[in-house]
Enzyme design. Structure first.
Site, PDB file in Angstrom:
ATOM      1  CG  ASP A   8      -1.981   1.366   1.362  1.00  0.00           C
ATOM      2  OD1 ASP A   8      -2.389   1.096   0.509  1.00  0.00           O
ATOM      3  OD2 ASP A   8      -1.527   1.493   2.540  1.00  0.00           O
ATOM      4  CG  ASP A  10      -2.189   7.245   0.053  1.00  0.00           C
ATOM      5  OD1 ASP A  10      -1.614   8.537   0.796  1.00  0.00           O
ATOM      6  OD2 ASP A  10      -2.705   6.879  -0.590  1.00  0.00           O
TER       7      ASP A  10
END
Length: 217
Positions: A8, A10
């Site tokens: 991922d 963020d």
């Protein structure tokens, strides 16, 4: 054995969730909407189309979803043009794992911001593939973006590890069949049911090593 890793972005590579919250809170207030107690939790993992619709339809922002998305993303891009909040240990973790494993990114950020962040930090060449939830039918917690990333890397989801921080991200990766490593942000702890899906939970990215991935069951 783990054959590939999907990050991922963020909250894992960059400390952007506080930036997203500040920008969207201010935007909602300026546009006459109301920020609810669970808004930030609900937004984490949504695709651009999903969160812009939520701000417009649910929070009372006086603008169509397309305008909401355009204006909020412009504010985020302006912030990143000044500073990209790369998390401690992020670049080293990417380099460390990338020395022996193919890597991808599966992010809820729009394509423009993914490219801006990874280019600015010099990490873009380290990833064989990058995907935004804009580019798949559904955002997290649906598994779509993780399935796309695993497919692009040429490996079955069961042989891939996902590195995630949020409740919806953990759920998405688990549903896709990846082995999930959680690196939660203290400011935004995942829900207990989502945290329980992780095969390993780390305090920092410094703990993310090939040896740890080899031990995932």
């Amino acid at each position: 054995m783990i054959a590939a890793v999907v990050f991922d972005m963020d909250g894992v590579l960059i400390d952007s969730e506080p930036v997203w919250e500040r920008v969207r809170r201010a935007y909602v207030a300026e546009r006459g909407g109301r920020w609810l107690p669970d808004t930030q939790t609900r937004l984490m993992g949504m695709s651009t189309a999903e969160w812009s619709t939520y701000l417009s339809a649910e929070l009372g922002v006086d603008a169509a979803p397309e305008q909401v998305a355009r204006e909020v993303i412009a504010r985020m891009a302006a912030h990143y043009a000044v500073e990209v909040p790369l998390l401690a240990g992020a670049a080293a973790a990417v380099i460390r794992l990338g020395a022996s494993l193919p890597l991808a990114v599966a992010s809820s950020s729009p394509r423009t911001l993914i490219d801006a962040v990874l280019t600015s930090t010099g990490l873009l060449p380290r990833f064989a593939a990058t995907f935004s939830t804009e580019e798949v039918p559904r955002g997290k917690p649906s598994p779509d973006v993780y399935l796309a990333a695993a497919n692009a890397l040429g490996h079955s989801p069961e042989t891939c590890a996902a590195v995630e921080d949020s409740s919806n991200g953990l759920r998405a990766a688990h549903t896709a069949g990846l082995r999930v490593v959680a690196v939660p942000r203290p400011e935004y702890p995942p829900a207990p049911d989502a945290a329980a899906l992780a095969r390993a939970t780390l305090a920092t990215l410094d703990e993310l090593t090939p040896a740890l991935l080899a031990d995932l069951t």
